[in-house]
Structures are given as structure tokens and as C-alpha cells.
Scaffold this motif. Sequence first.
Motif, PDB file in Angstrom:
ATOM      1  N   ALA A   1      -6.383   3.528   0.683  1.00 31.20           N
ATOM      2  CA  ALA A   1      -5.862   3.222  -0.563  1.00 31.20           C
ATOM      3  C   ALA A   1      -4.532   4.079  -0.938  1.00 31.20           C
ATOM      4  O   ALA A   1      -3.473   3.618  -1.377  1.00 31.20           O
ATOM      5  CB  ALA A   1      -6.752   3.502  -1.696  1.00 31.20           C
ATOM      6  N   ALA A   2      -4.385   5.277  -0.392  1.00 28.73           N
ATOM      7  CA  ALA A   2      -3.361   6.273  -0.503  1.00 28.73           C
ATOM      8  C   ALA A   2      -2.202   5.714   0.242  1.00 28.73           C
ATOM      9  O   ALA A   2      -0.908   5.810  -0.141  1.00 28.73           O
ATOM     10  CB  ALA A   2      -3.621   7.646  -0.046  1.00 28.73           C
ATOM     11  N   MET A   3      -2.272   5.422   1.454  1.00 27.52           N
ATOM     12  CA  MET A   3      -1.275   4.615   2.359  1.00 27.52           C
ATOM     13  C   MET A   3      -0.609   3.321   1.689  1.00 27.52           C
ATOM     14  O   MET A   3       0.423   3.217   1.792  1.00 27.52           O
ATOM     15  CB  MET A   3      -1.849   4.310   3.689  1.00 27.52           C
ATOM     16  CG  MET A   3      -1.983   5.784   4.567  1.00 27.52           C
ATOM     17  SD  MET A   3      -0.697   6.463   5.243  1.00 27.52           S
ATOM     18  CE  MET A   3      -0.117   5.379   6.404  1.00 27.52           C
ATOM     19  N   LEU A   4      -1.598   2.622   0.969  1.00 28.14           N
ATOM     20  CA  LEU A   4      -1.248   1.447   0.629  1.00 28.14           C
ATOM     21  C   LEU A   4      -0.260   1.685  -0.513  1.00 28.14           C
ATOM     22  O   LEU A   4       0.772   0.978  -0.915  1.00 28.14           O
ATOM     23  CB  LEU A   4      -2.285   0.603   0.159  1.00 28.14           C
ATOM     24  CG  LEU A   4      -3.128  -0.264   1.531  1.00 28.14           C
ATOM     25  CD1 LEU A   4      -4.287  -0.904   1.115  1.00 28.14           C
ATOM     26  CD2 LEU A   4      -2.079  -1.071   2.155  1.00 28.14           C
ATOM     27  N   ARG A   5      -0.679   2.566  -1.449  1.00 24.59           N
ATOM     28  CA  ARG A   5      -0.047   3.101  -2.820  1.00 24.59           C
ATOM     29  C   ARG A   5       1.445   3.678  -2.451  1.00 24.59           C
ATOM     30  O   ARG A   5       2.669   3.028  -2.957  1.00 24.59           O
ATOM     31  CB  ARG A   5      -0.648   4.110  -3.488  1.00 24.59           C
ATOM     32  CG  ARG A   5      -1.779   3.236  -4.516  1.00 24.59           C
ATOM     33  CD  ARG A   5      -2.195   4.404  -5.376  1.00 24.59           C
ATOM     34  NE  ARG A   5      -2.979   5.800  -4.857  1.00 24.59           N
ATOM     35  CZ  ARG A   5      -4.127   5.705  -4.172  1.00 24.59           C
ATOM     36  NH1 ARG A   5      -4.852   4.604  -4.396  1.00 24.59           N
ATOM     37  NH2 ARG A   5      -4.711   6.691  -3.642  1.00 24.59           N
ATOM     38  N   LYS A   6       1.428   4.418  -1.348  1.00 13.16           N
ATOM     39  CA  LYS A   6       2.886   4.707  -0.848  1.00 13.16           C
ATOM     40  C   LYS A   6       3.799   3.478  -0.173  1.00 13.16           C
ATOM     41  O   LYS A   6       5.007   3.563  -0.381  1.00 13.16           O
ATOM     42  CB  LYS A   6       2.488   5.928   0.416  1.00 13.16           C
ATOM     43  CG  LYS A   6       2.120   7.205  -0.018  1.00 13.16           C
ATOM     44  CD  LYS A   6       1.629   8.140   1.181  1.00 13.16           C
ATOM     45  CE  LYS A   6       1.121   9.197   0.879  1.00 13.16           C
ATOM     46  NZ  LYS A   6       0.513   9.894   2.249  1.00 13.16           N
ATOM     47  N   THR A   7       2.995   2.760   0.661  1.00  9.36           N
ATOM     48  CA  THR A   7       3.741   1.759   1.029  1.00  9.36           C
ATOM     49  C   THR A   7       4.254   0.815  -0.252  1.00  9.36           C
ATOM     50  O   THR A   7       5.501   0.175   0.024  1.00  9.36           O
ATOM     51  CB  THR A   7       2.751   0.791   2.126  1.00  9.36           C
ATOM     52  OG1 THR A   7       2.496   1.683   3.178  1.00  9.36           O
ATOM     53  CG2 THR A   7       3.480  -0.191   2.792  1.00  9.36           C
ATOM     54  N   ALA A   8       3.740   0.505  -1.012  1.00 13.10           N
ATOM     55  CA  ALA A   8       3.684  -0.319  -2.125  1.00 13.10           C
ATOM     56  C   ALA A   8       5.317   0.333  -3.038  1.00 13.10           C
ATOM     57  O   ALA A   8       5.957  -0.609  -3.345  1.00 13.10           O
ATOM     58  CB  ALA A   8       2.849  -0.540  -2.973  1.00 13.10           C
ATOM     59  N   THR A   9       5.033   1.341  -3.213  1.00 10.81           N
ATOM     60  CA  THR A   9       6.096   2.103  -3.613  1.00 10.81           C
ATOM     61  C   THR A   9       7.569   2.002  -2.903  1.00 10.81           C
ATOM     62  O   THR A   9       8.743   1.737  -3.351  1.00 10.81           O
ATOM     63  CB  THR A   9       5.871   3.530  -3.760  1.00 10.81           C
ATOM     64  OG1 THR A   9       4.781   3.973  -4.657  1.00 10.81           O
ATOM     65  CG2 THR A   9       7.142   4.636  -4.494  1.00 10.81           C
ATOM     66  N   ARG A  10       7.471   2.018  -1.602  1.00 12.61           N
ATOM     67  CA  ARG A  10       8.642   1.973  -0.903  1.00 12.61           C
ATOM     68  C   ARG A  10       9.051   0.641  -0.827  1.00 12.61           C
ATOM     69  O   ARG A  10      10.274   0.327  -0.862  1.00 12.61           O
ATOM     70  CB  ARG A  10       8.336   2.309   0.492  1.00 12.61           C
ATOM     71  CG  ARG A  10       8.061   4.234   0.637  1.00 12.61           C
ATOM     72  CD  ARG A  10       7.628   4.429   2.155  1.00 12.61           C
ATOM     73  NE  ARG A  10       8.684   4.307   2.997  1.00 12.61           N
ATOM     74  CZ  ARG A  10       8.286   4.430   4.572  1.00 12.61           C
ATOM     75  NH1 ARG A  10       7.104   4.622   4.826  1.00 12.61           N
ATOM     76  NH2 ARG A  10       9.316   4.171   5.407  1.00 12.61           N
ATOM     77  N   ILE A  11       8.316  -0.466  -0.831  1.00  8.86           N
ATOM     78  CA  ILE A  11       8.552  -1.965  -0.541  1.00  8.86           C
ATOM     79  C   ILE A  11       9.385  -2.028  -2.053  1.00  8.86           C
ATOM     80  O   ILE A  11      10.288  -2.651  -2.153  1.00  8.86           O
ATOM     81  CB  ILE A  11       7.291  -2.560  -0.424  1.00  8.86           C
ATOM     82  CG1 ILE A  11       7.015  -2.562   1.003  1.00  8.86           C
ATOM     83  CG2 ILE A  11       7.751  -4.265  -0.844  1.00  8.86           C
ATOM     84  CD1 ILE A  11       5.477  -3.428   1.273  1.00  8.86           C
TER      85      ILE A  11
END
Length: 72
Positions: free
Chosen positions: A29-39
Motif C-alpha cells: 500500500a505504501a509503495m502504491l501511494r508513492k507511485t500514484a503521487t509520482r504518476i
Amino acid sequence: SKPMIRISFETTTDSADPHHPEAWRKEAAAMLRKTATRIKSGEPMPLQLFDDTGVLSGKARELSYHPDPPKR
């Protein structure tokens, strides 16, 4: 064809860990949140994904998607 995003990464914990079988969920979940922010910020693809220790753990990339024809 429709655009598609594929995100894959490794976690340091997994569901086979007898002491923490659900630990991978928090990490993912933490990795997906970081990835979503970058996208969302418009960072160009592909993205290299790093874990909290700075180790490369995966990538996110944009693909062209060609769905299989409907089965009859």
C-alpha cells in the motif's frame, strides 16, 4: 488499443512469513501511494520504484493494451 499501466515491485515481506503473514499489505500500500503521487505529478514513464531503504524494487510502465477477443 487502450493505454494501460503495469506496476510490479517486490516486497521485503510476503504472505508466507509465519510471524507476519499480512505484513506485505502495508508495504504494498505504501509503495502504491508513492507511485500514484509520482504518476499524478506527471513524472515520465517508466518509473523505477525503490523501497524505504533505497533498494530498487520494481517499476511502473505504460503499455499498449490489446484485449483478447470475447469468448463465445
